[in-house]
Design an enzyme around this catalytic site. Structure first.
Site, PDB file in Angstrom:
ATOM      1  CB  SER A  56       1.737 -95.072  29.587  1.00  0.00           C
ATOM      2  OG  SER A  56       0.874 -95.444  30.632  1.00  0.00           O
TER       3      SER A  56
ATOM      4  N   GLY B  51      -1.039 -90.668  27.749  1.00  0.00           N
ATOM      5  CA  GLY B  51      -1.409 -89.284  27.969  1.00  0.00           C
ATOM      6  C   GLY B  51      -1.707 -88.895  29.396  1.00  0.00           C
TER       7      GLY B  51
ATOM      8  CD  GLU C 294       3.416 -89.982  19.330  1.00  0.00           C
ATOM      9  OE1 GLU C 294       2.607 -89.031  19.302  1.00  0.00           O
ATOM     10  OE2 GLU C 294       3.628 -90.664  20.348  1.00  0.00           O
TER      11      GLU C 294
ATOM     12  CD  GLU D 234       5.903 -87.889  23.794  1.00  0.00           C
ATOM     13  OE1 GLU D 234       5.966 -87.194  24.806  1.00  0.00           O
ATOM     14  OE2 GLU D 234       5.067 -88.805  23.646  1.00  0.00           O
TER      15      GLU D 234
ATOM     16  CG  ASP E 103      -1.619 -96.383  22.155  1.00  0.00           C
ATOM     17  OD1 ASP E 103      -1.377 -97.564  22.425  1.00  0.00           O
ATOM     18  OD2 ASP E 103      -1.635 -95.474  23.002  1.00  0.00           O
ATOM     19  CB  THR E 104      -1.317 -93.967  15.997  1.00  0.00           C
ATOM     20  OG1 THR E 104       0.074 -94.200  15.772  1.00  0.00           O
ATOM     21  CG2 THR E 104      -1.461 -92.887  17.056  1.00  0.00           C
TER      22      THR E 104
ATOM     23  NE  ARG F 169      -6.293 -97.304  23.567  1.00  0.00           N
ATOM     24  CZ  ARG F 169      -5.210 -96.573  23.796  1.00  0.00           C
ATOM     25  NH1 ARG F 169      -5.248 -95.271  23.649  1.00  0.00           N
ATOM     26  NH2 ARG F 169      -4.098 -97.144  24.181  1.00  0.00           N
TER      27      ARG F 169
END
Length: 394
Positions: free
Chosen positions: A149, A151, A257, A270, A277-278, A356
């Site tokens: 997760s 990245g 994505e 994906e 998140d985005t 983050r």
């Protein structure tokens, strides 16, 4: 009132809990550590490893939830079929969660079963298998753990000399007990975008306006909405998203994505069976309902009259510059002096370098210049902890 068991209590889960509480629901938030963001707004919380199947069973028996909402990958997902069989609703479905928590399953579904265009790919459990796959694909290529997760463990490999390190990082970044990597061709894309897709219990599949985003080593750093795309390409993306989500079944929001090549081709990348998140950019009033409100309504089977763009907007992440086991000192004044700017601090109890910790949201009129909003959001994010959203941290 429904009782909702949230498995994973990060910043995305926190916003979902807020949406659920505003509608009078009861939420039990679970994670592996105390004080996780969603726990701060839930009715109850449980701290345990969701990779421990017996512990997960015990929590489900204790609370007897009506609805189970997975928010992370590190879960004994095979247990979800049992809960579904006992009459509990799994979001979006046990099948969807099992497929999408493992890159092998979702990639094979898209490429082999549905015949969708994806990057060429191979799997590898050993370094020898990995090296042979790299020879077949060529350089540059992209390496990822099968289960991860944000990245973790993902890298871009330029040449043979970087293979060993990439393989080691992918294995180290694996979540759960899956120790396998996927190596795929590098798509020479013009840009990436997310199509938030809402599947409903009693209604048609809906799509949010597309969201442009930039990732660094697989982790989102900024996003903006709307993302300008040709009508033909958007129709192609919507078709792909509808096909994949239909095959996976269930109700909820999906972050699908895509790559958009320089030739205008849309390529499936994906999929996440939950808020993305985005999609945090929607917290900045870009759409009439945020992705979290849309997810909640779909989960509950509540009507969604429609999704429309109300503002153009951009988001940029706030990253921690240091290791800290106490709350950070956030400097909000400069960011909040900006017109049409919102800051969301996630409330994570621990900070790690590059983690983050919050997000800045800037918005304007529907036809506002998203590049200007992106620059504004990134500049504001840098003032909060002194870190640039694109910082690499050594």
């Amino acid at each position: 009132m429904k009782k909702i068991l949230l498995l994973g209590s990060g910043e995305l889960g926190k916003e979902f809990v807020i949406a659920a509480k505003r509608a009078g629901q009861y939420v039990v938030a679970c994670d592996r550590y105390e004080g996780a963001p969603a726990m701060q707004v839930a009715d109850e919380c449980e701290v345990f490893s969701m990779l421990d199947g017996e512990a997960l069973d015990a929590v489900v028996r204790k609370h007897r939830p009506d609805i189970i909402v997975p928010e992370i990958e590190a879960i004994r997902t095979e247990r979800l079929f049992d809960y579904e069989g006992q009459g509990m609703q799994v979001v979006p479905s046990a099948k969807a969660v099992n497929y999408t928590m493992n890159r092998r399953a979702i990639r094979d579904l898209a490429a082999k079963e549905l015949g969708l265009r994806t990057a060429k790919y191979f799997y590898a459990k050993t370094y020898d298998e990995f090296r042979r796959a790299a020879d077949e694909i060529g350089f540059p290529c992209v390496v990822k753990p099968l289960m991860s997760s944000s990245g973790h463990g993902q890298s871009y490999v330029h040449d043979e000399g970087e293979l060993q390190q990439a393989f080691n990082e992918a294995m180290k970044g694996s979540r759960g007990d899956v120790r396998e990597v996927i190596i795929e061709e590098f798509i020479d894309f013009d840009s990436e975008f997310t199509l938030l897709t809402v599947t409903q219990k009693n209604g048609p599949t809906l799509f949010c306006p597309p969201i442009g985003h930039v990732q660094k080593k697989g982790d989102y750093r900024e996003s903006w909405q709307p993302y300008k795309i040709a009508d033909e390409a958007l129709a192609q993306a919507q078709h792909i998203a509808a096909e994949v989500t239909k095959a996976l079944t269930g109700a909820g929001i999906w972050g699908v994505e895509f790559f958009l090549t320089k030739q205008g081709e849309v390529i499936f990348s994906e999929l996440s069976p939950r808020p993305h998140d985005t999609g945090m950019v929607t917290l900045g009033h870009t759409t009439n309902l945020s992705e979290f409100e849309l997810h909640f309504r779909a989960v509950m089977g509540l009507p969604i009259a429609g999704i429309k763009l109300e503002h153009a907007g951009a988001s940029a992440v706030v990253l921690s510059p240091k290791e800290c086991y106490c709350p950070l000192d956030y400097h909000l004044d400069d960011a909040l002096k900006q017109e049409n700017t919102r800051v969301r601090i996630f409330g994570k109890p621990e900070a790690h370098v590059g983690r983050r910790m919050g997000v800045v949201l800037c918005y304007g009129d529907v036809d506002a210049d998203t590049n200007e909003l992106r620059d504004k959001a990134k500049a504001a994010a840098k003032t909060i902890l002194g870190t640039d959203p694109y910082e690499t941290f050594g």
